[in-house]
Design a protein around this motif. Sequence first.
Motif, PDB file in Angstrom:
ATOM      1  N   ILE A   1      17.058 -37.638  42.128  1.00 60.27           N
ATOM      2  CA  ILE A   1      17.994 -37.739  41.015  1.00 60.27           C
ATOM      3  C   ILE A   1      18.806 -36.456  40.852  1.00 60.27           C
ATOM      4  O   ILE A   1      19.980 -36.503  40.495  1.00 60.27           O
ATOM      5  CB  ILE A   1      17.262 -38.130  39.706  1.00 60.27           C
ATOM      6  CG1 ILE A   1      18.256 -38.515  38.622  1.00 60.27           C
ATOM      7  CG2 ILE A   1      16.360 -37.010  39.226  1.00 60.27           C
ATOM      8  CD1 ILE A   1      19.016 -39.771  38.870  1.00 60.27           C
ATOM      9  N   ALA A   2      18.222 -35.303  41.154  1.00 60.45           N
ATOM     10  CA  ALA A   2      18.942 -34.032  41.009  1.00 60.45           C
ATOM     11  C   ALA A   2      20.196 -34.011  41.880  1.00 60.45           C
ATOM     12  O   ALA A   2      21.229 -33.488  41.475  1.00 60.45           O
ATOM     13  CB  ALA A   2      18.028 -32.859  41.369  1.00 60.45           C
ATOM     14  N   HIS A   3      20.120 -34.561  43.060  1.00 57.72           N
ATOM     15  CA  HIS A   3      21.269 -34.568  43.957  1.00 57.72           C
ATOM     16  C   HIS A   3      22.374 -35.466  43.415  1.00 57.72           C
ATOM     17  O   HIS A   3      23.543 -35.108  43.451  1.00 57.72           O
ATOM     18  CB  HIS A   3      20.831 -35.026  45.347  1.00 57.72           C
ATOM     19  CG  HIS A   3      21.823 -34.710  46.403  1.00 57.72           C
ATOM     20  ND1 HIS A   3      22.610 -35.663  46.965  1.00 57.72           N
ATOM     21  CD2 HIS A   3      22.161 -33.537  46.995  1.00 57.72           C
ATOM     22  CE1 HIS A   3      23.403 -35.107  47.861  1.00 57.72           C
ATOM     23  NE2 HIS A   3      23.144 -33.815  47.897  1.00 57.72           N
ATOM     24  N   LEU A   4      22.016 -36.625  42.887  1.00 52.38           N
ATOM     25  CA  LEU A   4      23.019 -37.528  42.316  1.00 52.38           C
ATOM     26  C   LEU A   4      23.644 -36.942  41.054  1.00 52.38           C
ATOM     27  O   LEU A   4      24.849 -37.014  40.857  1.00 52.38           O
ATOM     28  CB  LEU A   4      22.405 -38.894  42.013  1.00 52.38           C
ATOM     29  CG  LEU A   4      22.079 -39.735  43.238  1.00 52.38           C
ATOM     30  CD1 LEU A   4      21.340 -40.997  42.822  1.00 52.38           C
ATOM     31  CD2 LEU A   4      23.315 -40.069  44.024  1.00 52.38           C
ATOM     32  N   ILE A   5      22.827 -36.337  40.212  1.00 51.41           N
ATOM     33  CA  ILE A   5      23.358 -35.732  38.987  1.00 51.41           C
ATOM     34  C   ILE A   5      24.319 -34.609  39.338  1.00 51.41           C
ATOM     35  O   ILE A   5      25.381 -34.484  38.742  1.00 51.41           O
ATOM     36  CB  ILE A   5      22.213 -35.226  38.084  1.00 51.41           C
ATOM     37  CG1 ILE A   5      21.461 -36.428  37.501  1.00 51.41           C
ATOM     38  CG2 ILE A   5      22.746 -34.317  36.983  1.00 51.41           C
ATOM     39  CD1 ILE A   5      20.198 -36.068  36.779  1.00 51.41           C
ATOM     40  N   LYS A   6      23.974 -33.813  40.314  1.00 52.96           N
ATOM     41  CA  LYS A   6      24.852 -32.730  40.735  1.00 52.96           C
ATOM     42  C   LYS A   6      26.174 -33.295  41.242  1.00 52.96           C
ATOM     43  O   LYS A   6      27.235 -32.761  40.955  1.00 52.96           O
ATOM     44  CB  LYS A   6      24.176 -31.883  41.814  1.00 52.96           C
ATOM     45  CG  LYS A   6      24.999 -30.702  42.249  1.00 52.96           C
ATOM     46  CD  LYS A   6      25.271 -29.744  41.115  1.00 52.96           C
ATOM     47  CE  LYS A   6      26.055 -28.548  41.618  1.00 52.96           C
ATOM     48  NZ  LYS A   6      26.489 -27.689  40.526  1.00 52.96           N
ATOM     49  N   GLY A   7      26.135 -34.414  41.967  1.00 51.16           N
ATOM     50  CA  GLY A   7      27.350 -35.046  42.461  1.00 51.16           C
ATOM     51  C   GLY A   7      28.232 -35.561  41.344  1.00 51.16           C
ATOM     52  O   GLY A   7      29.458 -35.515  41.435  1.00 51.16           O
ATOM     53  N   ILE A   8      27.625 -36.023  40.269  1.00 53.44           N
ATOM     54  CA  ILE A   8      28.397 -36.508  39.126  1.00 53.44           C
ATOM     55  C   ILE A   8      29.009 -35.331  38.375  1.00 53.44           C
ATOM     56  O   ILE A   8      30.175 -35.333  38.021  1.00 53.44           O
ATOM     57  CB  ILE A   8      27.509 -37.329  38.170  1.00 53.44           C
ATOM     58  CG1 ILE A   8      27.055 -38.606  38.861  1.00 53.44           C
ATOM     59  CG2 ILE A   8      28.253 -37.654  36.880  1.00 53.44           C
ATOM     60  CD1 ILE A   8      25.933 -39.306  38.127  1.00 53.44           C
ATOM     61  N   ALA A   9      28.211 -34.297  38.154  1.00 48.54           N
ATOM     62  CA  ALA A   9      28.673 -33.149  37.389  1.00 48.54           C
ATOM     63  C   ALA A   9      29.689 -32.320  38.166  1.00 48.54           C
ATOM     64  O   ALA A   9      30.575 -31.721  37.584  1.00 48.54           O
ATOM     65  CB  ALA A   9      27.484 -32.276  36.997  1.00 48.54           C
ATOM     66  N   ASP A  10      29.557 -32.309  39.492  1.00 46.69           N
ATOM     67  CA  ASP A  10      30.426 -31.474  40.312  1.00 46.69           C
ATOM     68  C   ASP A  10      30.856 -32.240  41.559  1.00 46.69           C
ATOM     69  O   ASP A  10      30.338 -32.012  42.645  1.00 46.69           O
ATOM     70  CB  ASP A  10      29.676 -30.199  40.705  1.00 46.69           C
ATOM     71  CG  ASP A  10      30.576 -29.197  41.391  1.00 46.69           C
ATOM     72  OD1 ASP A  10      31.787 -29.450  41.502  1.00 46.69           O
ATOM     73  OD2 ASP A  10      30.052 -28.165  41.827  1.00 46.69           O
ATOM     74  N   PRO A  11      31.799 -33.176  41.418  1.00 44.56           N
ATOM     75  CA  PRO A  11      32.189 -34.006  42.545  1.00 44.56           C
ATOM     76  C   PRO A  11      32.862 -33.256  43.686  1.00 44.56           C
ATOM     77  O   PRO A  11      32.993 -33.786  44.775  1.00 44.56           O
ATOM     78  CB  PRO A  11      33.158 -35.020  41.923  1.00 44.56           C
ATOM     79  CG  PRO A  11      33.654 -34.379  40.687  1.00 44.56           C
ATOM     80  CD  PRO A  11      32.540 -33.487  40.208  1.00 44.56           C
ATOM     81  N   ASN A  12      33.259 -32.013  43.477  1.00 45.32           N
ATOM     82  CA  ASN A  12      33.896 -31.244  44.542  1.00 45.32           C
ATOM     83  C   ASN A  12      32.897 -30.595  45.492  1.00 45.32           C
ATOM     84  O   ASN A  12      33.277 -29.941  46.442  1.00 45.32           O
ATOM     85  CB  ASN A  12      34.816 -30.166  43.954  1.00 45.32           C
ATOM     86  CG  ASN A  12      35.968 -30.790  43.210  1.00 45.32           C
ATOM     87  OD1 ASN A  12      36.514 -31.802  43.629  1.00 45.32           O
ATOM     88  ND2 ASN A  12      36.323 -30.196  42.088  1.00 45.32           N
ATOM     89  N   GLY A  13      31.601 -30.761  45.202  1.00 46.80           N
ATOM     90  CA  GLY A  13      30.581 -30.278  46.119  1.00 46.80           C
ATOM     91  C   GLY A  13      30.213 -28.823  45.993  1.00 46.80           C
ATOM     92  O   GLY A  13      29.567 -28.285  46.863  1.00 46.80           O
ATOM     93  N   GLU A  14      30.610 -28.157  44.915  1.00 45.75           N
ATOM     94  CA  GLU A  14      30.234 -26.764  44.733  1.00 45.75           C
ATOM     95  C   GLU A  14      28.711 -26.669  44.667  1.00 45.75           C
ATOM     96  O   GLU A  14      28.050 -27.517  44.089  1.00 45.75           O
ATOM     97  CB  GLU A  14      30.843 -26.200  43.448  1.00 45.75           C
ATOM     98  CG  GLU A  14      32.355 -26.182  43.455  1.00 45.75           C
ATOM     99  CD  GLU A  14      32.942 -25.250  44.498  1.00 45.75           C
ATOM    100  OE1 GLU A  14      32.357 -24.179  44.739  1.00 45.75           O
ATOM    101  OE2 GLU A  14      33.976 -25.610  45.078  1.00 45.75           O
ATOM    102  N   GLU A  15      28.186 -25.637  45.262  1.00 41.37           N
ATOM    103  CA  GLU A  15      26.751 -25.372  45.268  1.00 41.37           C
ATOM    104  C   GLU A  15      25.960 -26.490  45.920  1.00 41.37           C
ATOM    105  O   GLU A  15      24.778 -26.665  45.673  1.00 41.37           O
ATOM    106  CB  GLU A  15      26.225 -25.117  43.850  1.00 41.37           C
ATOM    107  CG  GLU A  15      26.886 -23.929  43.170  1.00 41.37           C
ATOM    108  CD  GLU A  15      26.369 -23.734  41.772  1.00 41.37           C
ATOM    109  OE1 GLU A  15      25.210 -24.073  41.520  1.00 41.37           O
ATOM    110  OE2 GLU A  15      27.124 -23.241  40.939  1.00 41.37           O
ATOM    111  N   ARG A  16      26.564 -27.249  46.809  1.00 40.78           N
ATOM    112  CA  ARG A  16      25.890 -28.358  47.488  1.00 40.78           C
ATOM    113  C   ARG A  16      24.683 -27.860  48.286  1.00 40.78           C
ATOM    114  O   ARG A  16      23.671 -28.525  48.363  1.00 40.78           O
ATOM    115  CB  ARG A  16      26.866 -29.099  48.388  1.00 40.78           C
ATOM    116  CG  ARG A  16      26.335 -30.393  48.911  1.00 40.78           C
ATOM    117  CD  ARG A  16      27.398 -31.193  49.628  1.00 40.78           C
ATOM    118  NE  ARG A  16      28.497 -31.593  48.783  1.00 40.78           N
ATOM    119  CZ  ARG A  16      28.480 -32.647  47.970  1.00 40.78           C
ATOM    120  NH1 ARG A  16      27.408 -33.384  47.868  1.00 40.78           N
ATOM    121  NH2 ARG A  16      29.536 -32.953  47.245  1.00 40.78           N
ATOM    122  N   GLU A  17      24.793 -26.662  48.911  1.00 46.26           N
ATOM    123  CA  GLU A  17      23.690 -26.126  49.689  1.00 46.26           C
ATOM    124  C   GLU A  17      22.461 -25.900  48.821  1.00 46.26           C
ATOM    125  O   GLU A  17      21.337 -26.153  49.225  1.00 46.26           O
ATOM    126  CB  GLU A  17      24.098 -24.839  50.377  1.00 46.26           C
ATOM    127  CG  GLU A  17      25.115 -25.067  51.481  1.00 46.26           C
ATOM    128  CD  GLU A  17      25.549 -23.777  52.115  1.00 46.26           C
ATOM    129  OE1 GLU A  17      24.805 -22.779  52.010  1.00 46.26           O
ATOM    130  OE2 GLU A  17      26.633 -23.751  52.708  1.00 46.26           O
TER     131      GLU A  17
END
Length: 86
Positions: A62-78
């Motif tokens: 869920i953390a990965h999906l939430i991060k994608g919603i909050a930051d769709p540009n992929g910042e801090e993806r690593e």
Amino acid sequence: QSVMSEAARRFGDGKPAGVILTKLDEATSLGAALSLLIKTRLPVAWLSDGQRVPEDLKLARIAHLIKGIADPNGEEREEISAEVEQ
């Protein structure tokens, strides 16, 4: 009708156990995918945000999906990818 909705309709007769969300690094929004998941009640099994298979496949968290919603540009993806692997 969206491609995702059409795929869900066509594969629905096969009673899928879950889905794999791919190309998350190319998505501008996860809203449509999440809406379809809610509508179909299918769990997400795997996620992919890169071109390398199987290296870029990750167990769905869920953390990965939430991060994608909050930051769709992929910042801090690593950072999220590292968290998902733990």
